[in-house]
Design an enzyme around this catalytic site. Structure first.
Site, mmCIF file in Angstrom:
data_model
loop_
_atom_site.group_PDB
_atom_site.id
_atom_site.type_symbol
_atom_site.label_atom_id
_atom_site.label_comp_id
_atom_site.label_asym_id
_atom_site.label_seq_id
_atom_site.Cartn_x
_atom_site.Cartn_y
_atom_site.Cartn_z
ATOM 1 N N GLY A 189 0.433 5.140 -0.229
ATOM 2 C CA GLY A 189 -0.965 5.254 0.157
ATOM 3 C C GLY A 189 -1.904 5.896 -0.819
ATOM 4 O O GLY A 189 -3.099 6.037 -0.525
ATOM 5 N N ASP A 202 5.170 -7.977 6.218
ATOM 6 C CA ASP A 202 5.614 -8.469 4.919
ATOM 7 C C ASP A 202 4.414 -9.031 4.154
ATOM 8 O O ASP A 202 3.751 -9.972 4.612
ATOM 9 C CB ASP A 202 6.667 -9.557 5.125
ATOM 10 C CG ASP A 202 7.419 -9.888 3.840
ATOM 11 O OD1 ASP A 202 6.827 -9.760 2.750
ATOM 12 O OD2 ASP A 202 8.597 -10.275 3.936
ATOM 13 N N ALA A 261 0.785 -1.234 0.000
ATOM 14 C CA ALA A 261 0.000 0.000 0.000
ATOM 15 C C ALA A 261 0.817 1.284 0.000
ATOM 16 O O ALA A 261 0.297 2.335 -0.375
ATOM 17 C CB ALA A 261 -0.950 0.008 1.203
ATOM 18 N N GLY A 262 2.070 1.256 0.470
ATOM 19 C CA GLY A 262 2.820 2.505 0.579
ATOM 20 C C GLY A 262 3.106 3.140 -0.765
ATOM 21 O O GLY A 262 3.317 2.426 -1.752
ATOM 22 N N CYS A 280 3.971 -0.148 -12.362
ATOM 23 C CA CYS A 280 4.208 1.099 -13.092
ATOM 24 C C CYS A 280 5.409 0.895 -14.009
ATOM 25 O O CYS A 280 6.382 1.647 -13.971
ATOM 26 C CB CYS A 280 4.448 2.252 -12.123
ATOM 27 S SG CYS A 280 4.418 3.856 -12.958
#
Length: 531
Positions: free
Chosen positions: A344, A392, A341-342, A463
């Protein structure tokens, strides 16, 4: 005297305040100004010349700029942080702009100068190599950064040559030293003798390798040129689009905004000059400036997020899982997981969408400091719709097997799809990164598959368009299990886009492109676990 020997602070190295000389060799007490001992210091104690072979610059001493223009100083500090500290320009730049108190106009100048010099580094270095009498790696890194800043002003910005020269030399004199500033002045005068196209014609006049030509013209390492050409073909586009793709990487991206559904509003941004987004609802395009002035941005209900990221998050949330539900209650009671998620951005959008649909989001992040950023990003969404786990992601499939209806796994990748927003990345990444990241990407995807319920869906996102990080990873997962199938990711993107026809799909996976969709090059595969 070598440039590296004079790097550091100081205007007129060794000069003492008050003109007393401070016992410096060759200085006369009382301001006598004598030239005894071969000194080249004037009556004020300043060293006017570094050697008999060097003369004064064309400007008279009283006319030379001796201070650092704040906007150029910000750009220089950004380049130094990127080179010396492996910092990210997009994180350093806002802090330096605030530190120096730049207004909107100067902030825009500093942004273009910082990002432009970083993007064009490969091209500018090729030009500078023709103007310096030694290999560039023998120059003090601070001097090389100043030269890149000067080259970008001279070759790619609407800055008069005399101003670019004077201000860049003044910057160097103020923050590097008088000796290096003379070298920088001489080199940039050579650079200014030709336009960018004239320099490119000269540099490419003897080149025959198309990859080498594209690398110099569009300032991308050769391995990335080859990788992106291969990526185009792998995702069903012609290799001849490579020049368009590289050119799009070098264009300053428009700032994309998203109002978190059911939480935020774009009214304030639109009133301030932003325009409605053309690809996805709830988005807007901003010309930039200080977005922190918007209350909705400060409280987190409106966020800066590339529209490609918005599309893949919405596509995962919108997939029809085939479960009958009362109209209006789709998603009620579902559990969603953002496995990586980071920092966010996607988690905030998914949290808002989950709240609208009566679902609950678990946002997982491995690094504690990034987990803190995830909590901050989600803070605008009511707390009952989400929670954050620090741990993790590779362990979640074992710890919570078959527990989630929808899983987003946006894996760590090379970021080759976001080079326009991460201008320094192209010079940091190497082919080895593809090899090193592959096992982690596969482990995270396998964990996501283990964590999703039968009948649920996993959205694998990167990405990067590189097939080693996209289709190869997905194919490996499908080959090892019989309970998985691909859903049509292109159709899913179309379903959440305003146009409804993105032409991003290729054999059930989907790939967005900067030169086609004006987004980052986001890849999406939707993997359905059969019930």
């Amino acid at each position: 005297m070598s440039e590296s020997g004079t790097s550091g602070s100081g205007r007129g190295r060794g000069h003492q305040p008050g003109g007393q000389g401070g016992g410096q060799s060759g200085s006369q007490p009382g301001g006598q100004g004598g030239a005894r001992g071969g000194s080249r210091r004037n009556a004020q104690g300043r060293e006017r010349n570094r050697g008999p072979q060097r003369g004064f610059t064309e400007s008279a001493p009283s006319q030379r700029t001796r201070r650092a223009d704040p906007a150029r100083l910000v750009a220089f500090e950004v380049l130094r942080a990127v080179e010396a500290e492996d910092a990210y320009a997009n994180l350093v730049l806002p802090a330096r702009i605030r530190h120096h108190g730049l207004d909107k106009r100067d902030a825009g100048f500093a942004t273009e100068l910082s990002y432009g010099a970083l993007r064009g580094q490969g091209t500018y270095d090729a030009i500078l190599a023709r103007c310096v009498d030694r290999p560039l790696d023998q120059l003090d890194p601070a001097i090389l950064d100043a030269l890149r800043i000067g080259a970008h002003q001279l070759l790619a910005m609407r800055v008069p040559a005399h101003a670019a020269l004077d201000q860049t030399v003044g910057l160097a004199r103020a923050v590097i030293g008088a000796g290096p500033s003379a070298l920088i002045n001489a080199v940039l005068r050579k650079v200014s003798a030709r336009t960018l196209e004239e320099w490119l014609d000269l540099l490419l006049s003897t080149e025959t390798d198309p990859t080498r030509i594209a690398s110099i013209r569009y300032a991308h390492p050769e391995w990335i040129v080859r990788a992106l050409r291969q990526s185009l073909v792998a995702h069903g586009r012609p290799a001849t689009e490579i020049d368009e793709l590289l050119e799009a990487d070098n264009a300053a991206p428009v700032v994309n905004l998203v109002a978190l559904p059911g939480v935020g509003s774009l009214d304030e941004a639109l009133e301030g000059g932003a325009t409605p987004g053309e690809l996805v609802e709830g988005s807007a395009l901003s010309s930039g400036g200080d977005l922190g002035r918007l209350a909705s941005v400060r409280d987190g209900s409106t966020r800066v997020q590339d529209v490609g990221s918005q599309l893949v998050a919405r596509a995962m949330a919108a997939v029809d899982l085939g479960v009958e539900a009362v109209p209006g209650s789709e998603g009620a009671g579902e559990r969603w997981l953002d496995l990586c998620a980071g920092p966010g951005g996607k988690a905030a959008l998914l949290g808002a969408l989950a709240r609208q649909r009566g679902a609950h989001l678990l946002a997982n992040e491995f690094a504690p400091h990034r987990a803190k950023l995830v909590r901050q990003a989600l803070s605008a969404v009511p707390r009952d719709a989400w929670e954050v786990r620090t741990g993790d992601g590779r362990d979640l499939g074992t710890e919570q097997p078959e527990s989630f209806d929808r899983v987003l796994v946006d894996v760590p990748c090379t970021g080759l799809g976001a080079l326009r927003r991460r201008p320094e990345s192209r010079w940091r990444r190497t082919p080895k990164d593809l090899v090193d990241l592959g096992p982690l990407q596969r482990q995270l995807l396998n964990s996501a598959i283990d964590a999703v319920k039968p009948g649920g869906v996993v959205a694998y996102v990167t990405c990067s368009p590189h097939p080693a990080e996209t289709t190869a990873v997905v194919s490996d997962a499908l080959r090892k299990r019989e309970d998985l199938e691909l859903l049509d990711a292109g159709a899913a993107l179309d379903s959440v886009s305003i146009t409804g026809h993105l032409e991003a799909g290729n054999e059930l996976t989907a790939q967005l492109w900067p030169h086609v969709h004006h987004t980052d090059a986001m890849f999406l595969a939707l993997i359905h676990k059969k019930a």
